[in-house]
Design a protein around this motif. Sequence first.
Motif, PDB file in Angstrom:
ATOM      1  N   HIS A 278       0.858  -1.180   0.000  1.00 51.64           N
ATOM      2  CA  HIS A 278       0.000   0.000   0.000  1.00 51.64           C
ATOM      3  C   HIS A 278       0.899   1.236   0.000  1.00 51.64           C
ATOM      4  N   ILE A 289      -6.358   1.402   6.906  1.00 49.05           N
ATOM      5  CA  ILE A 289      -6.397   0.240   6.016  1.00 49.05           C
ATOM      6  C   ILE A 289      -6.491  -1.068   6.804  1.00 49.05           C
ATOM      7  N   ALA A 344      -8.458   3.857  -0.414  1.00 47.14           N
ATOM      8  CA  ALA A 344      -8.118   3.992   1.008  1.00 47.14           C
ATOM      9  C   ALA A 344      -7.939   5.452   1.392  1.00 47.14           C
ATOM     10  N   LYS A 362     -11.487  -4.499   7.807  1.00 46.44           N
ATOM     11  CA  LYS A 362     -11.372  -3.637   6.637  1.00 46.44           C
ATOM     12  C   LYS A 362     -12.734  -3.303   6.011  1.00 46.44           C
TER      13      LYS A 362
END
Length: 367
Positions: A278, A289, A344, A362
Amino acid sequence: MTENELIYALALQNTPKIGDTIAKKLIAHCGSPEAVLNEKRENLLKIDGIGSVILSGLKRDDQLKRAEKEFEFIKKNAIKVSYFEDANYPDKLKHCIDGPIVLFETGSINLKQSHVVSIVGARKITTQGIAFCEALVETLAPYNPVIVSGFAYGTDITAHKAALKHKLQTVACLAHGFNRIYPEVHKKYVSKVDENGGFFSEFWSSAGFDRKHFLRRNRIIAGVSEATIVIESAEKGGSLVTADIAHSYNRDVFAVPGRTTDTQSMGCNNLIKFQKAHMLTSPLDVPYILGWEIESTSKPVVQKQLFVELTDTEKVIYNYLKGNDKQILDTIAIHCSMPIFKVASILLSMELKGVVRPLPGKLFEVI
């Protein structure tokens, strides 16, 4: 385990040509390390994938003598030992097929009921990298995570020191036995780390200093953590190995991007480019996240604002969530035709505006 069981486990662990994966396979077949060492060679050769080359280092009497000597060192130095099937063995590491069958520990480590993240990066960390690492740990502090690293120069020691500063538990994974500390200049931090976490190692006191051990050490850093964060890295480096291992364990990986001309950012940029990590542009990206929540009754409740203005991309995500109840980050990204890292970031902006909230696992929903 009993002292006798531990000695047999140590003997098997130190057998040449038998790594942790093969050792676990032999234990599963025979029932215990003692049973493996006492089993007839011809019976072991019947096990699928076990050949004479692998068994060439299996010499019971010699290995037991060495194991007994190491056991005395363990007792003398009050080192804690966990076998891979024991309850005190790190939970997440149990799921790693190549995790050490025996893990040594000092200090007061407690990984139960805690978020555990590893922070790794360049040994020659830049001032910007230090600032980001310190800001990251400070931002994560309210979530009370355990900070794991390798006790090396640069990023590692920066992460450990930041954790100590914010009274967080920190764990250092060593690439050598407990008869030494490397680098020696970090000896001054040992007692503080032991008091607020501790040290892990799979290496015996008799193990020589070998740079290959640092690569083996990296799988423990990745294995005990739910996520690995790379602060800075050149195109090649040990932190990229840790990130690759974490990715192979299906753990979350984060990387801090940098300019394409910065050599210390090339590794991180490549991790992001090849979708192995990420993109980490804000410390808040990590709890967001990972779906963390602050465990406190005083946690402020996010109030939905009146007349909130949303961007066009925020409206796309908002409308999707409004019509589809709770959804995971990956599903939102697929249905909204956006990269996960972008979704995100947008969700974080929407959370701050008070229109969505993160849930465990999540998941996200409209408020």
